[in-house]
Design a protein around this motif. Structure first.
Motif, PDB file in Angstrom:
ATOM      1  N   ASP A  27      -3.766  12.788  -9.490  1.00  0.00           N
ATOM      2  CA  ASP A  27      -4.669  11.790  -8.914  1.00  0.00           C
ATOM      3  C   ASP A  27      -4.054  10.395  -9.000  1.00  0.00           C
ATOM      4  N   PHE A  28      -3.386  10.101 -10.126  1.00  0.00           N
ATOM      5  CA  PHE A  28      -2.787   8.787 -10.317  1.00  0.00           C
ATOM      6  C   PHE A  28      -1.634   8.565  -9.335  1.00  0.00           C
ATOM      7  N   SER A  29      -0.866   9.632  -9.069  1.00  0.00           N
ATOM      8  CA  SER A  29       0.261   9.501  -8.139  1.00  0.00           C
ATOM      9  C   SER A  29      -0.212   9.197  -6.724  1.00  0.00           C
ATOM     10  N   VAL A  30      -1.360   9.755  -6.331  1.00  0.00           N
ATOM     11  CA  VAL A  30      -1.892   9.472  -4.992  1.00  0.00           C
ATOM     12  C   VAL A  30      -2.283   8.004  -4.878  1.00  0.00           C
ATOM     13  N   LEU A  31      -2.908   7.470  -5.925  1.00  0.00           N
ATOM     14  CA  LEU A  31      -3.294   6.058  -5.897  1.00  0.00           C
ATOM     15  C   LEU A  31      -2.061   5.149  -5.836  1.00  0.00           C
ATOM     16  N   ILE A  32      -1.035   5.480  -6.605  1.00  0.00           N
ATOM     17  CA  ILE A  32       0.206   4.686  -6.575  1.00  0.00           C
ATOM     18  C   ILE A  32       0.838   4.746  -5.194  1.00  0.00           C
ATOM     19  N   GLY A  33       0.790   5.951  -4.573  1.00  0.00           N
ATOM     20  CA  GLY A  33       1.376   6.094  -3.238  1.00  0.00           C
ATOM     21  C   GLY A  33       0.700   5.200  -2.218  1.00  0.00           C
ATOM     22  N   VAL A  34      -0.646   5.114  -2.279  1.00  0.00           N
ATOM     23  CA  VAL A  34      -1.382   4.256  -1.337  1.00  0.00           C
ATOM     24  C   VAL A  34      -0.994   2.791  -1.540  1.00  0.00           C
ATOM     25  N   ILE A  35      -0.852   2.368  -2.797  1.00  0.00           N
ATOM     26  CA  ILE A  35      -0.450   0.980  -3.079  1.00  0.00           C
ATOM     27  C   ILE A  35       0.950   0.702  -2.544  1.00  0.00           C
ATOM     28  N   LEU A  36       1.897   1.644  -2.713  1.00  0.00           N
ATOM     29  CA  LEU A  36       3.267   1.461  -2.220  1.00  0.00           C
ATOM     30  C   LEU A  36       3.292   1.352  -0.697  1.00  0.00           C
ATOM     31  N   ILE A  37       2.393   2.068  -0.019  1.00  0.00           N
ATOM     32  CA  ILE A  37       2.335   1.970   1.447  1.00  0.00           C
ATOM     33  C   ILE A  37       1.991   0.535   1.853  1.00  0.00           C
ATOM     34  N   ILE A  38       1.034  -0.068   1.148  1.00  0.00           N
ATOM     35  CA  ILE A  38       0.667  -1.453   1.443  1.00  0.00           C
ATOM     36  C   ILE A  38       1.850  -2.385   1.172  1.00  0.00           C
ATOM     37  N   VAL A  39       2.598  -2.099   0.086  1.00  0.00           N
ATOM     38  CA  VAL A  39       3.757  -2.925  -0.255  1.00  0.00           C
ATOM     39  C   VAL A  39       4.817  -2.843   0.840  1.00  0.00           C
ATOM     40  N   MET A  40       5.002  -1.648   1.415  1.00  0.00           N
ATOM     41  CA  MET A  40       6.011  -1.453   2.459  1.00  0.00           C
ATOM     42  C   MET A  40       5.770  -2.359   3.660  1.00  0.00           C
ATOM     43  N   LEU A  41       4.505  -2.686   3.934  1.00  0.00           N
ATOM     44  CA  LEU A  41       4.182  -3.509   5.099  1.00  0.00           C
ATOM     45  C   LEU A  41       4.594  -4.964   4.909  1.00  0.00           C
ATOM     46  N   VAL A  42       4.862  -5.369   3.653  1.00  0.00           N
ATOM     47  CA  VAL A  42       5.128  -6.771   3.362  1.00  0.00           C
ATOM     48  C   VAL A  42       6.556  -7.018   2.871  1.00  0.00           C
TER      49      VAL A  42
END
Length: 677
Positions: free
Chosen positions: A5-20
C-alpha cells in the motif's frame, strides 16, 4: 500500513514529481520499461479473469497508468526538446523503426496511432458505454429475480444479500468503466498532440537554436519523436486492448485463452472445410506450395481434434475403475456420507414420471410452491426437499423422511384418481378401497372412466400429484418445529434485525440466547401457530424475558399476544366459535398437581385422575366428530399448557386454547365439558 500500500502511494507522488522536475535519461529508460511491464501485466490479468468483477480495481488503475504515461510523455518531451536526448530506450525504439528512412518510420508510427485511436479506443469506449447502460437497465429485473428466489425458499437471506451486493458492484464497475474509457480516448489524443509538438518544435529548435540543417534536424528529432511515441503508444495500446477485453468479458468458468481455444476449435468439421477452401485457392495463381502447407496444417489439426474428442467420449474401463477408486479414497467422499438432508422424499420406480419433467411430471415445481406456501403460512423457510427414487421401495410406494427418520408413507396409482367419500359410501362406485394419506379419510382409487360418475355422486376427486403434494404439505406442517433449529432461528433474527434492530438487541443475546428464542418459536409451531409475525413475538419476549427465561411460560405469553391471529385461524371468519370447556374441578385438579423445579414446571398427576380426564375428553371428541366439528378445548391461561401436555399423547390433533388467546369480539359457545368424574 502494508509495504505494498505504501509503495502505491509513493508511486502516485513520483508521478506528480515527474511533471515538474527534469529526469535524467537513464531514469527515463527505467520508468519507460516499468510502464511497458505494467501494461503487459494488466492485459495478461484481464485475459485470465473469468468475470469482470475479479478485476474491479481496473477503472482506478487505468487512471493511475494514464497519469503515469502522461508524466513520462512530459518528461521525455522536455528531454527531447532541451537536450535532444530521452534515454537509450527511446533512441533504440526510434532507430529500429525508422532505420535509414525517417519518412517510412513516421508513416508506420502514424498507422499504429490510427489503429489505437480509431479501432481499439473508440470500440472500448462504445462497449463501456453500452455495458453500463444495459447493466443499469437490468438492475430492477435482477433484484426482482432475487426476491422471487428468496420468497420461494430457493436461496436464504445471506445468499440474497450476496447477490444484491454483486449486482450493485457490477453497476458501479461498469459505470466507472464508462468514465474510465474517456481517459483512454483522451490519452490517445494527447499522444498525437505530443508527437506533433515534438516534431514541429524539435525542427524549429534544431534549425534555429542549434543551427542544424533540415536533414540533420529531421534525422535527430524524427528518430527521438517516433521512439518516444512508440514507447508511449505500445503500453497505451495494451491498456486500451485490456479495457476492451474487460468490458466485453462474459462470466464463465474459464479464462479468455481457454474459452477462445475451446470454442474456436469445438467443431473439427469446420477446420476440414477451411482447409479444403485454402487448398482450392492454390489452384489459382496463388502460391500452390504455401496454400497446400496451410491447408495441410488445418486438416491435420481437424483430424487430431476429432480423435481426441472420440477418446474423451469413450472412456476405458480402467479409467472408470480408477476414477471410482479415487472417489472412494477421497476424504471428501467419506465426509459427504455423514451429511443428512433435513427433508427427503423417496419413491418407487413406478412413480418416476411424477418427478420427470420430460414425462409431464411437475412434482419439483409443486415442491417449490409448497415451500413458498409454508413460508407464507408458518413464517419459516422450509429447507430444500431432496427428491430421489429408491428401488428398495415398492414400485408404487413413497415415503417422507425428516432428518433421516421416516415420518410418513403411502402408495399412489398414477393411472387412477383418488375419490374421497362425501360421508356415505357408494357401493356402486367401482374402485380400490384405500385411505387418503394426509387426513386419513376413506377413499377409493378409480379409473378415469369413473371420474365423472364419482364427481356427480359428491366424491372429491384428485389426481395423484395433488394427493402426494397435500400429504407432503401436511407432514411438513406437522414437523415444522423439528425443522427450525438454531441456525434457522438466527437467519430469522438477522432478517428481523434489518427492519427492527433495536427490538432484536433488546431480546438477544441478552436476556435470551438464540437457543431460547428457538425453543419458544418451536413450541408455537408445534401447535400450528404461525411465527410469521416476528415483530409481535419479539415485542412480547422483550417485555416478559426480564421477568422469566422459562421458555414454556414465554411461549404462553406470546400466544396471548397473538390472540387476533389465533382467533382468525380457528374461527375461520365466523363470529362464533364452538368449544369444549374445562370444568373448574378439572382446572383445580391440574393446578394442584403442577410441580415446580429449577428446570421448569411439569404436571405430576396420578394415573387414575389422568384416566378420568382423558376419558371425558374422548367422549367429547367422539361427539364432535359426529357433528363434524373440529375439537377445540378451552380453559384458563394458568392450566392451558399443562392440559395440552396431558392430551398430547392421546389426542395430538386436539387444539387447546385459553381464554386470553381469543379476541373479545368472538362469541364462544360451549358444546361440551371436560369433567373429572
Amino acid at each position: 500500513m502494508k509495504a505494498r500500500d505504501f509503495s502505491v502511494l509513493i508511486g502516485v507522488i513520483l508521478i506528480i514529481v515527474m511533471l515538474v522536475i527534469p529526469l535524467p535519461g537513464w531514469l527515463l529508460s527505467i520508468l519507460i520499461l516499468i510502464n511497458i511491464s505494467l501494461a503487459l501485466i494488466v492485459i495478461l490479468v484481464s485475459m485470465n479473469t473469468t468475470e469482470a468483477l475479479q478485476f474491479s480495481v481496473f477503472p482506478s488503475l487505468l487512471l493511475l497508468l494514464t497519469l503515469f504515461r502522461l508524466g513520462l510523455n512530459v518528461s521525455t518531451t522536455r528531454s527531447i526538446l532541451s537536450e535532444a536526448d530521452a534515454g537509450g530506450v527511446v533512441e533504440t525504439f526510434g532507430t529500429f523503426v525508422i532505420g535509414d528512412n525517417p519518412l517510412v518510420g513516421f508513416v508506420v508510427f502514424v498507422i499504429l496511432v490510427i489503429i489505437q485511436f480509431l479501432v481499439i479506443t473508440k470500440g472500448s469506449e462504445r462497449v463501456s458505454e453500452v455495458a453500463a447502460r444495459f447493466t443499469l437497465d437490468a438492475m430492477p429485473g435482477k433484484q426482482m429475480s432475487i426476491d422471487a428466489d428468496l420468497n420461494a425458499g430457493m436461496i436464504n437471506e445471506h445468499q440474497a444479500k450476496e447477490r444484491r451486493e454483486k449486482i450493485e458492484h457490477e453497476a458501479d464497475f461498469y459505470g466507472a468503466m464508462d468514465g474510465a474509457s474517456k481517459f483512454v480516448k483522451g490519452d490517445a489524443i494527447a499522444g498525437i498532440v505530443i508527437v506533433l509538438i515534438n516534431i514541429i518544435f524539435g525542427l524549429i529548435i534544431g534549425m534555429v537554436q542549434m543551427e542544424l540543417s533540415f536533414a540533420e534536424a529531421v534525422n535527430i528529432y524524427m528518430r527521438l519523436t517516433v521512439g518516444d511515441g512508440l514507447v508511449s503508444q505500445i503500453p497505451a495500446l495494451l491498456i486500451a486492448t485490456a479495457t476492451g477485453i474487460v468490458v466485453t468479458r462474459v462470466a464463465s468458468n474459464s479464462n479468455l485463452g481457454s474459452a477462445v481455444s475451446e470454442q474456436l476449435l469445438r467443431y473439427p468439421t469446420l477446420l476440414y472445410i477451411a482447409g479444403g477452401t485454402i487448398f482450392f485457392l492454390g489452384l489459382t495463381p496463388i502460391n500452390f506450395f504455401l496454400t497446400t502447407s496451410i491447408a495441410s496444417v488445418l486438416i491435420g489439426s481437424a483430424y487430431m481434434l476429432s480423435r481426441a474428442k472420440t477418446k474423451e467420449s469413450e472412456p476405458t474401463e480402467s479409467d472408470e475403475d480408477d476414477a471410482e477408486t479415487d472417489q472412494m479414497k477421497s476424504p471428501e467422499n467419506v465426509v459427504g456420507l455423514i451429511n443428512m438432508d433435513p427433508i427427503e422424499f423417496e419413491f418407487g420406480y413406478a412413480l418416476i414420471p411424477l418427478a420427470d419433467s420430460n414425462q409431464g411430471g411437475d412434482l419439483l415445481d409443486r415442491v417449490v410452491m409448497i415451500r413458498r406456501q409454508l413460508a407464507i403460512e408458518l413464517g419459516i423457510v422450509i429447507p430444500v426437499v431432496r427428491i430421489r427414487d429408491n428401488i428398495q421401495l415398492n414400485p408404487n410406494a413413497y415415503r417422507l423422511k425428516i432428518k433421516g427418520n421416516e415420518v410418513a408413507k403411502g402408495e399412489l396409482l398414477l393411472d387412477h384418481y383418488l375419490a374421497m367419500s362425501p360421508g356415505m359410501e357408494d357401493d356402486d362406485l367401482e374402485g380400490i378401497d384405500t385411505v387418503e394419506p394426509a387426513f386419513g379419510l376413506p377413499a377409493k382409487w378409480i379409473g378415469e372412466d369413473f371420474k365423472d360418475d364419482a364427481e356427480m355422486s359428491g366424491y372429491t376427486v384428485v389426481d395423484p400429484p395433488s394427493v402426494v403434494s397435500t400429504h407432503i404439505t401436511e407432514i411438513i406442517k406437522k414437523y415444522a418445529h423439528e425443522l427450525l433449529g438454531r441456525q434457522e432461528t438466527q437467519q430469522l433474527i438477522d432478517h428481523l434485525k434489518e427492519s427492527y434492530p433495536i427490538l432484536v438487541e433488546e431480546v438477544t443475546p441478552e436476556p435470551l440466547r438464540v437457543g431460547d428464542v428457538q425453543k419458544v418459536l418451536a413450541k408455537l409451531l408445534r401447535e400450528q401457530v404461525s411465527i410469521k409475525n416476528l415483530p409481535v413475538i419479539f415485542e412480547t419476549l422483550a417485555d416478559f424475558a426480564k421477568m422469566t427465561t422459562d421458555t414454556d411460560l414465554l411461549a404462553e405469553y406470546v400466544r396471548q399476544s397473538l390472540s387476533a391471529q389465533i382467533t382468525n385461524y380457528h374461527a375461520e371468519n365466523r363470529n362464533q366459535l364452538n368449544v369444549v370447556t374445562v370444568s373448574g374441578e378439572v382446572e383445580k385438579l391440574i393446578a394442584e398437581h403442577i410441580q415446580q423445579t429449577e428446570h421448569g414446571s411439569y404436571l405430576a398427576m396420578d394415573p387414575e385422575s389422568q384416566q378420568k380426564i382423558i376419558q371425558s375428553v374422548s367422549e367429547n371428541v367422539e361427539q364432535l366428530s359426529l357433528q363434524e366439528e373440529t375439537p377445540i378445548i378451552l380453559c384458563s391461561p394458568t392450566v392451558r399448557m399443562y392440559m395440552k401436555q396431558l392430551l398430547d399423547r392421546f389426542f395430538p390433533q386436539v387444539t387447546v386454547l385459553s381464554y386470553n388467546e381469543l379476541e373479545p369480539t368472538i362469541e364462544i359457545k360451549s358444546i361440551g365439558m371436560v369433567k373429572a368424574s
